[in-house]
Each structure stands twice: as C-alpha cells, then as structure tokens.
Design a protein around this motif. Structure first.
Motif, PDB file in Angstrom:
ATOM      1  N   ASP A 256       1.041  15.088  -0.378  1.00  0.00           N
ATOM      2  CA  ASP A 256       0.885  16.583  -1.198  1.00  0.00           C
ATOM      3  C   ASP A 256       2.829  17.031  -1.070  1.00  0.00           C
ATOM      4  O   ASP A 256       2.946  17.818  -1.856  1.00  0.00           O
ATOM      5  N   THR A 257       2.987  16.549  -0.149  1.00  0.00           N
ATOM      6  CA  THR A 257       3.987  16.633   0.456  1.00  0.00           C
ATOM      7  C   THR A 257       5.485  16.274  -1.112  1.00  0.00           C
ATOM      8  O   THR A 257       6.019  17.295  -1.710  1.00  0.00           O
TER       9      THR A 257
ATOM     10  N   PRO B  31      20.353  15.462   1.314  1.00  0.00           N
ATOM     11  CA  PRO B  31      19.709  14.066   1.995  1.00  0.00           C
ATOM     12  C   PRO B  31      19.112  14.669   3.186  1.00  0.00           C
ATOM     13  O   PRO B  31      18.100  13.452   3.838  1.00  0.00           O
ATOM     14  N   ASP B  32      18.730  15.284   4.077  1.00  0.00           N
ATOM     15  CA  ASP B  32      18.039  15.152   5.083  1.00  0.00           C
ATOM     16  C   ASP B  32      16.923  15.706   4.776  1.00  0.00           C
ATOM     17  O   ASP B  32      15.684  14.966   5.382  1.00  0.00           O
ATOM     18  N   PHE B  33      15.914  15.943   3.372  1.00  0.00           N
ATOM     19  CA  PHE B  33      14.841  15.456   3.429  1.00  0.00           C
ATOM     20  C   PHE B  33      14.458  14.288   2.729  1.00  0.00           C
ATOM     21  O   PHE B  33      13.510  14.048   3.238  1.00  0.00           O
ATOM     22  N   TYR B  34      15.574  13.326   2.143  1.00  0.00           N
ATOM     23  CA  TYR B  34      15.055  11.935   2.197  1.00  0.00           C
ATOM     24  C   TYR B  34      15.089  11.298   3.729  1.00  0.00           C
ATOM     25  O   TYR B  34      14.253  10.445   3.554  1.00  0.00           O
ATOM     26  N   LEU B  35      16.041  11.806   4.273  1.00  0.00           N
ATOM     27  CA  LEU B  35      15.788  11.883   5.653  1.00  0.00           C
ATOM     28  C   LEU B  35      13.804  11.877   6.544  1.00  0.00           C
ATOM     29  O   LEU B  35      13.648  11.416   6.977  1.00  0.00           O
ATOM     30  N   LEU B  36      13.603  12.930   6.508  1.00  0.00           N
ATOM     31  CA  LEU B  36      12.654  13.808   6.286  1.00  0.00           C
ATOM     32  C   LEU B  36      11.064  12.708   5.756  1.00  0.00           C
ATOM     33  O   LEU B  36       9.935  12.105   6.388  1.00  0.00           O
ATOM     34  N   LEU B  37      11.564  12.271   4.295  1.00  0.00           N
ATOM     35  CA  LEU B  37      10.864  11.304   3.734  1.00  0.00           C
ATOM     36  C   LEU B  37      10.690   9.389   3.990  1.00  0.00           C
ATOM     37  O   LEU B  37       9.683   9.460   4.441  1.00  0.00           O
ATOM     38  N   LEU B  38      11.765   9.332   4.528  1.00  0.00           N
ATOM     39  CA  LEU B  38      12.209   8.916   5.058  1.00  0.00           C
ATOM     40  C   LEU B  38      10.655   8.397   6.428  1.00  0.00           C
ATOM     41  O   LEU B  38      10.332   7.519   6.529  1.00  0.00           O
ATOM     42  N   ASN B  39      11.266   9.504   7.575  1.00  0.00           N
ATOM     43  CA  ASN B  39      10.166   9.712   9.029  1.00  0.00           C
ATOM     44  C   ASN B  39       8.973   8.896   8.352  1.00  0.00           C
ATOM     45  O   ASN B  39       8.482   8.405   8.985  1.00  0.00           O
ATOM     46  N   HIS B  40       8.330   9.533   7.340  1.00  0.00           N
ATOM     47  CA  HIS B  40       6.706  10.628   7.202  1.00  0.00           C
ATOM     48  C   HIS B  40       6.530   8.928   6.617  1.00  0.00           C
ATOM     49  O   HIS B  40       5.303   8.732   6.846  1.00  0.00           O
ATOM     50  N   SER B  41       7.680   8.211   5.504  1.00  0.00           N
ATOM     51  CA  SER B  41       7.314   7.040   4.845  1.00  0.00           C
ATOM     52  C   SER B  41       6.923   5.497   6.370  1.00  0.00           C
ATOM     53  O   SER B  41       5.994   4.791   5.984  1.00  0.00           O
ATOM     54  N   ARG B  42       7.581   6.157   6.888  1.00  0.00           N
ATOM     55  CA  ARG B  42       7.938   5.004   8.204  1.00  0.00           C
ATOM     56  C   ARG B  42       6.759   5.020   9.220  1.00  0.00           C
ATOM     57  O   ARG B  42       5.380   4.285   9.396  1.00  0.00           O
TER      58      ARG B  42
ATOM     59  N   THR C 155       1.160  -1.437  -0.312  1.00  0.00           N
ATOM     60  CA  THR C 155      -0.061   0.234   0.018  1.00  0.00           C
ATOM     61  C   THR C 155       0.921   1.131  -0.004  1.00  0.00           C
ATOM     62  O   THR C 155       0.591   2.079  -0.568  1.00  0.00           O
ATOM     63  N   LEU C 156       2.641   1.238   0.437  1.00  0.00           N
ATOM     64  CA  LEU C 156       2.829   2.332   0.785  1.00  0.00           C
ATOM     65  C   LEU C 156       3.616   2.056  -0.307  1.00  0.00           C
ATOM     66  O   LEU C 156       3.398   3.694  -1.132  1.00  0.00           O
ATOM     67  N   ILE C 157       3.757   1.979  -1.498  1.00  0.00           N
ATOM     68  CA  ILE C 157       4.651   1.682  -3.085  1.00  0.00           C
ATOM     69  C   ILE C 157       3.858   2.545  -3.544  1.00  0.00           C
ATOM     70  O   ILE C 157       3.831   3.247  -4.208  1.00  0.00           O
ATOM     71  N   ASP C 158       2.322   1.675  -3.871  1.00  0.00           N
ATOM     72  CA  ASP C 158       1.198   2.562  -4.334  1.00  0.00           C
ATOM     73  C   ASP C 158       0.903   4.519  -4.139  1.00  0.00           C
ATOM     74  O   ASP C 158       0.571   4.684  -5.094  1.00  0.00           O
ATOM     75  N   ILE C 159       1.099   4.628  -3.332  1.00  0.00           N
ATOM     76  CA  ILE C 159       1.645   5.743  -2.277  1.00  0.00           C
ATOM     77  C   ILE C 159       2.648   6.857  -3.180  1.00  0.00           C
ATOM     78  O   ILE C 159       2.229   8.063  -3.454  1.00  0.00           O
ATOM     79  N   ILE C 160       3.623   6.590  -2.599  1.00  0.00           N
ATOM     80  CA  ILE C 160       4.890   6.615  -2.653  1.00  0.00           C
ATOM     81  C   ILE C 160       5.397   6.603  -4.541  1.00  0.00           C
ATOM     82  O   ILE C 160       6.520   7.549  -4.658  1.00  0.00           O
ATOM     83  N   SER C 161       5.807   5.313  -5.116  1.00  0.00           N
ATOM     84  CA  SER C 161       5.522   5.099  -5.790  1.00  0.00           C
ATOM     85  C   SER C 161       6.628   4.238  -5.373  1.00  0.00           C
ATOM     86  O   SER C 161       7.596   4.293  -4.442  1.00  0.00           O
ATOM     87  N   HIS C 162       6.986   3.031  -6.571  1.00  0.00           N
ATOM     88  CA  HIS C 162       8.217   1.822  -6.431  1.00  0.00           C
ATOM     89  C   HIS C 162       9.242   2.367  -6.446  1.00  0.00           C
ATOM     90  O   HIS C 162      10.815   1.709  -5.634  1.00  0.00           O
ATOM     91  N   PRO C 163      10.050   3.268  -7.551  1.00  0.00           N
ATOM     92  CA  PRO C 163      10.891   4.065  -7.524  1.00  0.00           C
ATOM     93  C   PRO C 163      11.295   4.640  -6.474  1.00  0.00           C
ATOM     94  O   PRO C 163      12.608   5.061  -5.840  1.00  0.00           O
ATOM     95  N   LEU C 164      11.221   5.555  -5.835  1.00  0.00           N
ATOM     96  CA  LEU C 164      11.088   6.532  -4.034  1.00  0.00           C
ATOM     97  C   LEU C 164      11.238   5.598  -3.259  1.00  0.00           C
ATOM     98  O   LEU C 164      12.320   5.197  -2.214  1.00  0.00           O
TER      99      LEU C 164
ATOM    100  N   THR D 237       3.502   6.685 -10.198  1.00  0.00           N
ATOM    101  CA  THR D 237       2.712   7.026  -9.776  1.00  0.00           C
ATOM    102  C   THR D 237       2.495   8.738  -9.978  1.00  0.00           C
ATOM    103  O   THR D 237       1.502   9.467  -9.745  1.00  0.00           O
ATOM    104  N   HIS D 238       3.884   9.321  -9.813  1.00  0.00           N
ATOM    105  CA  HIS D 238       2.746  10.589 -10.394  1.00  0.00           C
ATOM    106  C   HIS D 238       3.172  11.190 -11.368  1.00  0.00           C
ATOM    107  O   HIS D 238       1.652  12.342 -11.377  1.00  0.00           O
ATOM    108  N   ILE D 239       2.959  10.351 -12.521  1.00  0.00           N
ATOM    109  CA  ILE D 239       2.603  11.156 -14.160  1.00  0.00           C
ATOM    110  C   ILE D 239       0.747  10.620 -13.792  1.00  0.00           C
ATOM    111  O   ILE D 239       0.210  11.495 -14.442  1.00  0.00           O
ATOM    112  N   ALA D 240       0.845   9.469 -13.431  1.00  0.00           N
ATOM    113  CA  ALA D 240      -0.717   9.362 -13.288  1.00  0.00           C
ATOM    114  C   ALA D 240      -1.116  10.382 -12.796  1.00  0.00           C
ATOM    115  O   ALA D 240      -2.299  10.859 -12.682  1.00  0.00           O
ATOM    116  N   ARG D 241      -0.885  10.823 -11.858  1.00  0.00           N
ATOM    117  CA  ARG D 241      -1.668  11.672  -9.973  1.00  0.00           C
ATOM    118  C   ARG D 241      -1.857  13.191 -11.134  1.00  0.00           C
ATOM    119  O   ARG D 241      -2.426  14.127 -10.576  1.00  0.00           O
ATOM    120  N   ASN D 242      -1.010  13.826 -11.878  1.00  0.00           N
ATOM    121  CA  ASN D 242      -0.824  14.778 -12.881  1.00  0.00           C
ATOM    122  C   ASN D 242      -1.111  14.022 -14.582  1.00  0.00           C
ATOM    123  O   ASN D 242      -1.331  15.544 -14.986  1.00  0.00           O
TER     124      ASN D 242
END
Length: 276
Positions: free
Chosen positions: A238-239, A198-209, A172-181, A255-260
């Motif tokens: 949204d992020t 790297p700090d931004f990716y750390l933020l994404l990792l925390n939100h995804s967790r 379910t998470l992969i469907d939301i954030i995309s497989h590559p991410l 995932t991003h292409i389909a959303r837009n």
C-alpha cells in the motif's frame, strides 16, 4: 599494533603483571589488524577517534577469544592467568567457556558497529561483497528480532546457519518490492542515493527490513501469505502504490506495472477476440 596496556584495557580478564599472556596474543593482534586493513578498510579511509577505538576493541576481543583454547587458565583475584606450576588449579571449564562466550559476543558487537559505520562512510573495501542483504550484519538481525530456530541470538559465528533462510526470505521480499527498489535499498547502506527524499527511502528501508525479519522468523520465508506476515506485506505494498511517484525504481519496475495492469476485457473490437 596494540600494546599490552591497551590490550588489557579492552580485555580486563587478561591483565597480568608479567608479559607472558601478551606475548602469546601479540601475533594474533597483528594478524587480525592486517585482515581489517587489507580486506575491509579502504586505503583512502581516514578513521576518526571513535572508529579507531572500536577497531582496537574488536581486535583485542577477537584475539583473546581465539587465544583461549591454546591456554591453560587459572582464575586469580585480578583475572585469569596461565597455569605455571603443579600447585595451581586450572579454572573450571564452565568459567573459561563463559569468559570465551562473552568475548565472542562483544567482539561481534564491536566488529558490526565498525563495519556498518565504514560502509555508511564509503570506507569499506568492495562494499558489495559484504553488504549482500538488508540485514547484512548479526547486529542488524538482532535489532530486527531475528534469532536462530532454537531462539538463540545471532552473532558472527552463527551467520552461516541463517544464510539459506535469509536468501529465501530476500527472494520473497524482492517479489514484493521489486528488484530495482531492492537494489537501491541495498546500495543505500553503503552509498548515497540520488534522491531528494532520503528520509522516505530510509522509511522504506526500515519497513523492508522489518518484513524481511518477519519472513525469516516465520520459518516459511517463501510464503508471504502467513497470518504473521500478510498484514506487513499489505501495508508495504500500500505504501509503495500510494507513493510510487516518489520511488522511480519501483514506478518503472515490472512489479508495479503488473500490479496495475488492466484485466483483459475481450472486446469485439480487439485484434484477438475470443467467442464464448
């Protein structure tokens, strides 16, 4: 190899004036260390003092945990000892079980701290075989609030009980954030990302967790529209959408292409025009 003094330092309940207990645990100490050195710690790794301490603690605690069922224990003023004559009463099953449970939990904690640090240093053998989730250790699961259905905390022995739900929630998470991410965040736990942010990716990792943990705890991990989960999903999407230019793995994903993607307007000038 841990000597008697070092073993007893990490497992004080097993202190004994004789070597009887240590001789029984010695083969386990050797086997467990061999397992770490052959299957987990890279031959090129150079462990620092803190890592060595954690390794010794993990080995001692796990060995003691495994040894207890083989022993007839008696509780003494200085700890546990082996019953050696008919005049000595064994410790109660409740006391022995409490000791063993404490050893199990502390062993799991030390193992997780060490294996997570080994992964972060790139010192883990075949890290992709171990780091298979954004919540890949029991310690991470507990940190993000994941527990068993009966609300019991998760330690190493409980991992198999949560794997099916974890797998579904990850899908379910992969469907939301995309497989590559998701792959990028997964690998960031054991190798450095090629990014200037790297700090931004750390933020994404925390939100995804956090979202992954919420999906698991919801007990309906395939449904991201649940009231307890939906706000987190909207916030994460949204992020991602606002910051897509900073996330190349997401920017070029389906995932991003389909959303837009624009809705089909059915213009008369289109190659395929449908009469209504």
């Amino acid at each position: 190899m841990l000597d008697k003094t070092t073993f007893e330092q990490y497992v004080p309940a097993f202190r004994s004036p004789t070597t009887e207990i240590y001789k029984k645990v010695e083969p386990l100490l050797r086997t467990i260390r061999d397992d770490w050195e052959q299957t987990l710690i890279s031959s090129s790794a150079s462990l620092n003092e803190e890592d060595e301490t954690r390794l010794d603690a993990a080995i001692a605690l796990r060995a003691a945990y495994r040894l207890i069922p083989q022993l007839d224990l008696v509780l003494t003023p200085t700890g546990f000892g082996i019953v050696s004559n008919q005049n000595t009463a064994p410790a109660s099953p409740a006391r022995v079980n409490a000791l063993r449970e404490g050893l199990r939990q502390e062993a799991s904690i030390q193992e997780d701290l060490l294996i997570e640090h080994l992964a972060a240093m790139g010192a883990l053998v075949c890290p992709h075989n171990h780091v298979t989730s954004l919540l890949w250790t029991p310690r991470l699961m507990r940190t993000y609030g994941v527990s068993l259905p009966d609300d019991q905390p998760i330690y190493r022995e409980q991992l198999p009980a949560i794997q099916s739900t974890l797998h579904q929630a990850t899908g379910t998470l992969i469907d939301i954030i995309s497989h590559p991410l998701h792959e990028a965040l997964l690998q960031s736990q054991y190798s450095s990302l090629q990014t200037d942010d790297p700090d931004f990716y750390l933020l994404l990792l925390n939100h995804s967790r956090r979202l992954l943990a919420a999906l698991i705890q919801s007990r309906s991990p395939l449904d991201s529209s649940q009231p307890t989960v939906a706000p987190m999903v909207r916030q994460l999407i949204d992020t991602l959408e606002r910051s897509a230019e900073r996330i190349p793995q997401y920017l070029t994903s389906s995932t991003h292409i389909a959303r837009n993607a624009s809705r089909y307007e059915n213009q008369q000038t289109d190659t395929s025009f449908f009469f209504g």
